[in-house]
Scaffold this motif. Structure first.
Motif, PDB file in Angstrom:
ATOM      1  N   LEU A 184     -43.305  25.642 -99.747  1.00 49.42           N
ATOM      2  CA  LEU A 184     -43.500  26.680-100.559  1.00 49.42           C
ATOM      3  C   LEU A 184     -43.907  27.961 -99.705  1.00 49.42           C
ATOM      4  N   LEU A 185     -44.407  27.920 -98.896  1.00 50.72           N
ATOM      5  CA  LEU A 185     -45.063  28.984 -97.955  1.00 50.72           C
ATOM      6  C   LEU A 185     -44.028  29.630 -96.759  1.00 50.72           C
ATOM      7  N   GLY A 186     -43.093  28.508 -96.377  1.00 50.54           N
ATOM      8  CA  GLY A 186     -42.086  28.824 -95.216  1.00 50.54           C
ATOM      9  C   GLY A 186     -43.217  29.021 -94.117  1.00 50.54           C
ATOM     10  N   GLN A 187     -44.119  28.280 -94.006  1.00 53.11           N
ATOM     11  CA  GLN A 187     -44.883  28.315 -92.716  1.00 53.11           C
ATOM     12  C   GLN A 187     -45.408  27.147 -92.261  1.00 53.11           C
ATOM     13  N   GLU A 188     -45.612  26.943 -90.975  1.00 53.88           N
ATOM     14  CA  GLU A 188     -46.025  25.670 -90.491  1.00 53.88           C
ATOM     15  C   GLU A 188     -47.774  25.511 -90.483  1.00 53.88           C
ATOM     16  N   VAL A 189     -48.101  24.478 -90.630  1.00 53.74           N
ATOM     17  CA  VAL A 189     -49.660  24.045 -90.811  1.00 53.74           C
ATOM     18  C   VAL A 189     -50.253  23.984 -89.169  1.00 53.74           C
ATOM     19  N   THR A 190     -51.215  24.840 -88.961  1.00 58.00           N
ATOM     20  CA  THR A 190     -51.658  25.021 -87.596  1.00 58.00           C
ATOM     21  C   THR A 190     -53.081  24.260 -87.339  1.00 58.00           C
ATOM     22  N   ALA A 191     -53.660  24.117 -88.448  1.00 62.26           N
ATOM     23  CA  ALA A 191     -54.987  23.366 -87.938  1.00 62.26           C
ATOM     24  C   ALA A 191     -55.405  22.814 -89.351  1.00 62.26           C
ATOM     25  N   VAL A 192     -56.258  21.508 -89.151  1.00 65.92           N
ATOM     26  CA  VAL A 192     -56.837  20.751 -90.307  1.00 65.92           C
ATOM     27  C   VAL A 192     -58.188  20.612 -90.320  1.00 65.92           C
ATOM     28  N   THR A 193     -58.987  20.838 -91.345  1.00 65.56           N
ATOM     29  CA  THR A 193     -60.302  20.368 -91.518  1.00 65.56           C
ATOM     30  C   THR A 193     -60.483  19.236 -92.552  1.00 65.56           C
ATOM     31  N   ASP A 209     -63.617   8.162-100.513  1.00 68.57           N
ATOM     32  CA  ASP A 209     -62.708   8.657-101.712  1.00 68.57           C
ATOM     33  C   ASP A 209     -63.868   9.520-102.512  1.00 68.57           C
ATOM     34  N   PRO A 210     -63.856  10.806-103.024  1.00 71.07           N
ATOM     35  CA  PRO A 210     -62.527  11.752-102.621  1.00 71.07           C
ATOM     36  C   PRO A 210     -62.884  12.430-101.121  1.00 71.07           C
ATOM     37  N   ARG A 211     -62.074  13.438-100.903  1.00 70.51           N
ATOM     38  CA  ARG A 211     -62.017  14.282 -99.750  1.00 70.51           C
ATOM     39  C   ARG A 211     -61.302  15.667 -99.988  1.00 70.51           C
ATOM     40  N   LEU A 212     -61.722  16.702 -99.225  1.00 73.19           N
ATOM     41  CA  LEU A 212     -61.439  17.951 -99.349  1.00 73.19           C
ATOM     42  C   LEU A 212     -60.589  18.375 -97.957  1.00 73.19           C
ATOM     43  N   VAL A 213     -59.329  18.717 -97.923  1.00 72.89           N
ATOM     44  CA  VAL A 213     -58.640  18.784 -96.737  1.00 72.89           C
ATOM     45  C   VAL A 213     -58.013  20.324 -96.681  1.00 72.89           C
ATOM     46  N   LEU A 214     -58.583  20.840 -95.784  1.00 71.53           N
ATOM     47  CA  LEU A 214     -58.165  22.360 -95.664  1.00 71.53           C
ATOM     48  C   LEU A 214     -57.015  22.618 -94.522  1.00 71.53           C
ATOM     49  N   LEU A 215     -56.004  23.262 -95.010  1.00 71.49           N
ATOM     50  CA  LEU A 215     -54.985  23.460 -93.924  1.00 71.49           C
ATOM     51  C   LEU A 215     -54.953  25.036 -93.716  1.00 71.49           C
ATOM     52  N   GLU A 216     -54.741  25.285 -92.376  1.00 65.45           N
ATOM     53  CA  GLU A 216     -54.698  26.637 -92.136  1.00 65.45           C
ATOM     54  C   GLU A 216     -53.142  26.670 -91.560  1.00 65.45           C
ATOM     55  N   THR A 217     -52.429  27.939 -92.047  1.00 63.51           N
ATOM     56  CA  THR A 217     -50.781  28.037 -91.886  1.00 63.51           C
ATOM     57  C   THR A 217     -50.615  29.086 -90.711  1.00 63.51           C
ATOM     58  N   ALA A 309     -46.964  15.269 -87.837  1.00 65.88           N
ATOM     59  CA  ALA A 309     -48.129  15.870 -86.803  1.00 65.88           C
ATOM     60  C   ALA A 309     -49.336  16.409 -87.473  1.00 65.88           C
ATOM     61  N   VAL A 310     -49.162  16.758 -88.483  1.00 64.39           N
ATOM     62  CA  VAL A 310     -50.227  17.677 -89.414  1.00 64.39           C
ATOM     63  C   VAL A 310     -50.815  16.124 -89.726  1.00 64.39           C
TER      64      VAL A 310
END
Length: 337
Positions: A184-193, A209-217, A309-310
């Motif tokens: 959707l963004l045309g970007q790579e994911v660079t970090a995960v929390t 369960d559950p979890r909240l996953v934060l992706l930086e691009t 990789a992500v």
């Protein structure tokens, strides 16, 4: 146009669903061979298909007469070997996610394609073929809400299978949001929390369960994913894009709202094969049309590698409780956009 002969590897839920779709809703193709380690089950599936051979060895199924392409729906750890067999025979492949469970295996697939000099592997990230996701992609590409700042995603299942693990929340479920966000963004994911509240009382013992996953691009956007696989009430996949000048949301599922007896409401889908039925059909139709020309019609091996990789970074982030950067190799020229 001649009919594309397909070998289906794996006759579990996804494999048998693909067999049904190829036979009933996808034109221009037929299943000519099926393979599964469970000899009884594969014979049972083959018996429903006119002239199809049953095999316990994927390589033997791919070598069967009339096979022009391969659909892999076996468990993830078996994907790499099957894909490499298919590439040795230069057969187009549609592989259910994950491409491989780890980025190292995905890199070996990339190298095998590089030696061939062309892309033959497509990964089954079917959300790219969903009509709502396609409309959102078109809106974002056209700048309809300005530069994207956030994607807010929800991924909920009524209940998890007995074999589901905490790691699988990320590697088997959130991986869909990973690919959707990249596309959707045309970007790579660079970090995960990864953040974890106290587990739901409905979660099986030991399942976080559950979890909240934060992706930086790479483009400065932030993606948050609520993954909740024992929500109890149904299957929901929603995504809201927030840009500098507007927002857009998909996945509400309000095709019909009923008002009666002083109440209002509608149905909630209970299963992913129902929610994404049309997407699976569209994915198969486009793959069949492309495979007949020896081409790839959707997410390729690079997309599968990036998702792996992500996922690896996400598993490390969940284990260590820290923000974890994603390590990507340089994108090969074969997969340049």
């Amino acid at each position: 146009m001649s009919t594309l002969g397909i070998a289906v590897i794996g006759t579990g839920k996804m494999g048998t669903d693909h067999v049904r779709r190829i036979g009933g809703t996808v034109g221009g193709a037929r299943v000519v061979a099926v393979a599964d380690p469970d000899g009884d089950r594969v014979k049972e599936v083959a018996a429903t298909l006119e002239g199809a051979g049953a095999y316990t060895d994927p390589a033997a199924a791919m070598a069967a007469p009339g096979v022009d392409a391969v659909l892999i729906a076996s468990p993830g750890p078996a994907h790499e070997e099957a894909i490499l067999h298919a590439l040795e025979r230069e057969l187009p492949v549609l592989c259910e996610k994950p491409l491989t469970p780890d980025p190292e295996g995905a890199l070996r697939v990339l190298e095998a394609e590089r030696r061939l000099g062309r892309r033959l592997v497509q990964v089954g990230f079917m959300r790219r073929f969903d009509a709502e996701y396609e409309r959102l992609k078109e809106l974002l590409d056209a700048g309809g809400i300005g530069r994207p700042l956030f994607l807010h995603c929800r991924h909920r299942n009524a209940a998890s299978p007995s074999f589901f693990t905490s790691d699988m929340l990320i590697s088997d479920s959130v991986v869909h949001e990973v690919d959707a966000a990249r596309w959707l963004l045309g970007q790579e994911v660079t970090a995960v929390t990864v953040l974890s509240p106290a587990p739901s009382s409905a979660a099986p013992e030991g399942l976080r369960d559950p979890r909240l996953v934060l992706l930086e691009t790479s483009g400065g956007a932030v993606v948050d994913v609520e993954i909740f696989v024992n929500c109890g009430f149904g299957y929901q996949v929603q995504c809201e894009a927030v840009g500098e000048s507007g927002s857009a949301r998909i996945g509400d599922g309000h095709a019909m709202v009923v008002q009666s007896g002083g109440r209002w409401g509608g149905e909630i889908t209970q299963d992913f094969t129902t929610r994404f039925a049309d997407a699976y059909d569209r994915q198969l139709r486009r793959w069949v049309a492309a495979a007949a020309r020896g081409r790839v019609a959707g997410p390729d091996a690079w997309d599968g590698y990036a998702a792996a990789a992500v996922s690896e970074a996400g598993l490390a982030a969940a284990r260590d409780g820290v923000r974890t950067e994603v390590r990507l190799t340089e994108r090969p020229q074969l997969y340049a956009s």
